[in-house]
Design a protein around this motif. Structure first.
Motif, short mmCIF file in Angstrom:
data_model
loop_
_atom_site.label_atom_id
_atom_site.label_comp_id
_atom_site.label_asym_id
_atom_site.label_seq_id
_atom_site.Cartn_x
_atom_site.Cartn_y
_atom_site.Cartn_z
N ILE A 142 0.85 -1.18 0.00
CA ILE A 142 0.00 0.00 0.00
C ILE A 142 0.89 1.24 0.00
N GLN A 143 0.35 2.35 -0.50
CA GLN A 143 1.15 3.57 -0.67
C GLN A 143 0.61 4.77 0.09
N TYR A 144 -0.48 4.59 0.83
CA TYR A 144 -1.16 5.72 1.49
C TYR A 144 -1.55 6.79 0.46
N LYS A 145 -2.01 6.36 -0.69
CA LYS A 145 -2.34 7.30 -1.75
C LYS A 145 -3.84 7.36 -2.03
N ASN A 146 -4.43 6.26 -2.47
CA ASN A 146 -5.85 6.25 -2.84
C ASN A 146 -6.65 5.43 -1.83
N LEU A 147 -7.55 6.09 -1.12
CA LEU A 147 -8.38 5.42 -0.13
C LEU A 147 -9.80 5.32 -0.65
N VAL A 297 -10.34 0.90 1.87
CA VAL A 297 -9.59 -0.10 1.11
C VAL A 297 -8.57 0.59 0.23
N GLU A 298 -7.37 0.02 0.20
CA GLU A 298 -6.35 0.44 -0.75
C GLU A 298 -5.64 -0.79 -1.28
N SER A 299 -5.46 -0.82 -2.58
CA SER A 299 -4.77 -1.94 -3.23
C SER A 299 -5.42 -3.27 -2.87
N GLU A 300 -6.76 -3.25 -2.69
CA GLU A 300 -7.59 -4.43 -2.39
C GLU A 300 -7.46 -4.90 -0.95
N TYR A 301 -6.69 -4.21 -0.11
CA TYR A 301 -6.56 -4.56 1.30
C TYR A 301 -7.45 -3.63 2.14
N VAL A 302 -8.02 -4.17 3.20
CA VAL A 302 -8.79 -3.36 4.13
C VAL A 302 -7.80 -2.66 5.06
N ASN A 512 -7.12 -9.82 4.82
CA ASN A 512 -5.88 -9.23 4.29
C ASN A 512 -4.80 -10.27 4.08
N ILE A 513 -4.68 -11.21 5.01
CA ILE A 513 -3.68 -12.29 4.85
C ILE A 513 -4.00 -13.11 3.60
N ASN A 514 -5.27 -13.45 3.42
CA ASN A 514 -5.67 -14.23 2.24
C ASN A 514 -5.43 -13.45 0.96
N LYS A 515 -5.67 -12.13 1.02
CA LYS A 515 -5.45 -11.30 -0.17
C LYS A 515 -3.96 -11.22 -0.52
N SER A 527 0.39 -4.30 -7.30
CA SER A 527 -0.63 -3.87 -8.28
C SER A 527 -1.68 -3.10 -7.50
N TYR A 528 -1.68 -1.80 -7.65
CA TYR A 528 -2.50 -0.94 -6.79
C TYR A 528 -3.85 -0.60 -7.39
#
Length: 536
Positions: A142-147, A297-302, A512-515, A527-528
Motif C-alpha cells: 500500500i502507498q497511502y495514496k488512494n483510499l 480499502v487500498e490496493s484491495e486490502y482493508v 488481508n492475509i488471504n489477499k 498492483s495498486y
C-alpha cells in the motif's frame, strides 16, 4: 469372536492393530505455499505488548500462550470459522491449526471465548490490525495514496422485535407528566400539603414526595397489604403509584441516553440501531437491528475499519479518517467515495487536511437525464451572474439574494445558506412548472457547498477520476462482497459496539492475509489499481 457390547470410553482399548500412519513431524504435511505459513510469518512480526498487558501479572498461567492463541483465532476467521466450538474442533482435527499450536494443548471453546471476550478487546485488536496495515506499507503493498471508502449494514446479534423508538418514549413521557401532576394534586388536597413537581426537577420532586410517604407510613404504623379482599390505605395507593411513575421515568431516561444521535435501539443489544437491510430475502425492507460497518480499502486490502450506529454514511467519513490518521500516522492523498458521503462539512474537512475529494455528487445521475436538463425549476438550468450575484429564470426575471439563514446538521456543523427571491412571478406563464409558491419563487443556495461540489465533480470527470471511481466499485464493494458472500459473514455473533468492532477486525485481518497470499501466488504484488478498459 468380538463382543458386540462396547464398554470403553477410550477407543484405543479395543486392542486393534495400529500402525504409525501420520508422521511425527506435521511440517511435512503442510504444503510450502500454504497460506498458514504466510499467516504465521506476518503474526510473528507483530508487537503483542498490549495483548500481554490485558493479562494479570499474578495468577494462573494461561493454558495457551496469548500470542499463539491470537494466531489461532485470526487464522480461524481467515478460514470462515467463527464459532468458538468450531475453532476448538479445528484445533483438535485440522493439521494447520495443530501446526500453529506448535505442540501446545488444543484450547477448549471456553478458553477461546474468554480470550476473545476479556483479552482480545477492541483496543488490543485495533492495535494488532493497524500493525498489519503498517506491515503492508513496509512491503510496499500500500502507498497511502488512494483510499476507497464504503459502508454496509450487517445485522446485529439481537432479537428483531425488541425495538424501542425515540418518538414513542417522548410520547409516553408527555402522557405520564399530567398523571404525576394529578397524583400530587390529590395528595396535596387530601393531606393539606404543598408538594410541587416540574419537568426539570421531576426525579428530585418525586423522591421528596416518596420520602414523605415513607415517613407517614412509619408514623401512622400502616402495614401494606396485598391480595384479594384486602383494602389498601391511601398512603399505600399513593406509594405504589409514585413508585410506578419513578420506574417508568428511569426507563425513559435510560432510553433517552441510548438515543443520542439516533432514533431507535434494541433491548437485546442497546448499541444496535434498527435499519433497512438491502439483503432482506423477503424484499419487504423489514427493519432489523444492525450496525453501519465502514471500511477503507487500498490496493484491495482493508486498511481501516469503523463501526457506527448511524443509518446513513454522511456523518461517518470524518471520524473514520481521523481514526485512520491517528492509528497509521499518515494521511491519504485521495479520498474516493460515493454520493452517500457528500456534504459541505466533509468537503471542507478534506480541503483543510489537504486531501483531494473524489466524491460523486448526489445529483450526478440525474444531471445526465434529458428530463433534468429541461426542468426549468432547477438551479443548474438557470444562468448565474457572479458580479451581481443573481440568477436568471426561464422567463428572464432576476432572482436576487434576500437574506441568509443558517442550518445545523446532526453533527453540529452550521452552514450558511443564501435565500434568493424572484423580482416578480406575477403573470408568468412558466410559474406552474417553476414553483408551487403562491408568491414569488424563492430558492436557497449554499455557495460554499456548490463551490466544493464543483471541485469534486471536476476531479471525477477527468480520466484519472474515472479510473479511481471504477476501482472504488471493484475494490471496496468487492471486499464487502467477499466478506458477506464468500466468507458468509451475514450477522455478528457478539453484542455491543466494542465487541462487534473486534469481531469485524478479526475478519478483516484474515481477509488481508488471504489477499496477500493470493497476490503472491498470482504474481500480482504491487498492483495498486485496475486499468480502465478501452473501447475496441
Amino acid at each position: 469372536m468380538t463382543s458386540n457390547v462396547i464398554n470403553y470410553k477410550d477407543y484405543t482399548e479395543f486392542n486393534d492393530s495400529y500402525q504409525l500412519v501420520l508422521p511425527l513431524n506435521l511440517e511435512s504435511l503442510i504444503p510450502e505455499d500454504d497460506s498458514v505459513r504466510l499467516h504465521s510469518h506476518v503474526m510473528e512480526g507483530l508487537d503483542y505488548t498490549k495483548l500481554y498487558q490485558a493479562y494479570a501479572s499474578t495468577g494462573r498461567k494461561p493454558a495457551v500462550e496469548p500470542q499463539i492463541m491470537c494466531k489461532v483465532v485470526t487464522y480461524a476467521y481467515s478460514q470462515n470459522i467463527y464459532s468458538s466450538r468450531k475453532i476448538e474442533k479445528a484445533c483438535l482435527r485440522d493439521i494447520n491449526f495443530r501446526w500453529l499450536l506448535a505442540g501446545t494443548q488444543a484450547p477448549d471453546h471456553c478458553a477461546i471465548s474468554r480470550f476473545r471476550q476479556f483479552y482480545l478487546t477492541d483496543e488490543v485488536m485495533d492495535d494488532i490490525f493497524y500493525q498489519q496495515v503498517r506491515y503492508l506499507a513496509e512491503v510496499e503493498e500500500i502507498q497511502y495514496k488512494n483510499l476507497f471508502i464504503d459502508g454496509t449494514k450487517i445485522e446485529a446479534n439481537a432479537n428483531r422485535y425488541t425495538f424501542v423508538w425515540k418518538k414513542v418514549i417522548k410520547k409516553n413521557e408527555e402522557k405520564m407528566y399530567p398523571k404525576i401532576q394529578a397524583l400530587i394534586a390529590e395528595i396535596n388536597q387530601s393531606e393539606i400539603k404543598d408538594f410541587f413537581v416540574s419537568r426539570d426537577t421531576l426525579p428530585e420532586d418525586m423522591n421528596q414526595v416518596s420520602k414523605w410517604l415513607d415517613e407517614e407510613k412509619t408514623k401512622r404504623k400502616i402495614t401494606f397489604v396485598h391480595g384479594i379482599g384486602k383494602r389498601k390505605s391511601s398512603i399505600q395507593k399513593w406509594t405504589e403509584q409514585l413508585t410506578e411513575f419513578k420506574e417508568r421515568k428511569e426507563k425513559y431516561d435510560y432510553g433517552n441516553t441510548q438515543m443520542v444521535g439516533r432514533n431507535s435501539y434494541s433491548k437485546t443489544d442497546p448499541d444496535a440501531t434498527f435499519m433497512h437491510m438491502k439483503d432482506d430475502h423477503m424484499r419487504n425492507s423489514q427493519l432489523k437491528p444492525a450496525y453501519n460497518v465502514q471500511i477503507g480499502v487500498e490496493s484491495e486490502y482493508v486498511v481501516g475499519v469503523g463501526i457506527f450506529q448511524d443509518r446513513n454514511d454522511i456523518a461517518t467519513l470524518i471520524p473514520m479518517l481521523e481514526t485512520m490518521s491517528k492509528k497509521l500516522g499518515r494521511k491519504y492523498t485521495n479520498v474516493i467515495a460515493d454520493s452517500g458521503y457528500e456534504s459541505e462539512e466533509n468537503y471542507l474537512y478534506l480541503e483543510e487536511n489537504q486531501q483531494t475529494p473524489y466524491i460523486k455528487p448526489q445529483t450526478y445521475e440525474k444531471w445526465k437525464k434529458k428530463s433534468f436538463k429541461k426542468d426549468i425549476s432547477k438551479r443548474e438550468n438557470m444562468s448565474y451572474n457572479q458580479e451581481t450575484d443573481s440568477y436568471t429564470c426561464h422567463n428572464g426575471k432576476m432572482l436576487r439574494p434576500k437574506g441568509i439563514v443558517h442550518r445545523k446538521s446532526a453533527t453540529g456543523y452550521i452552514s450558511e445558506v443564501t435565500v434568493y427571491e424572484c423580482e416578480s412571478c406575477e403573470g408568468c406563464q412558466w410559474k406552474e412548472k417553476c414553483t408551487k409558491a403562491k408568491g414569488n419563487r424563492k430558492m436557497q443556495v449554499s455557495k460554499t457547498f456548490i463551490e466544493k461540489r464543483e471541485i469534486s465533480y471536476r476531479n471525477i470527470s477527468i480520466e484519472e477520476g474515472a479510473r479511481l471511481r471504477m476501482n472504488r466499485s471493484i475494490q471496496v464493494e468487492g471486499a464487502f462482497g467477499v466478506l458477506k458472500s464468500d466468507y458468509e459473514f451475514q450477522r455478528f455473533l457478539t453484542r455491543g459496539k466494542n465487541r462487534v468492532k473486534t469481531e469485524f477486525m478479526l475478519l478483516c485481518f484474515g481477509y488481508n492475509i488471504n489477499k496477500l497470499h493470493a497476490k503472491i501466488q498470482n504474481d500480482r504484488l504491487k498492483s495498486y489499481l485496475h486499468s480502465l478498459k478501452r473501447p475496441a
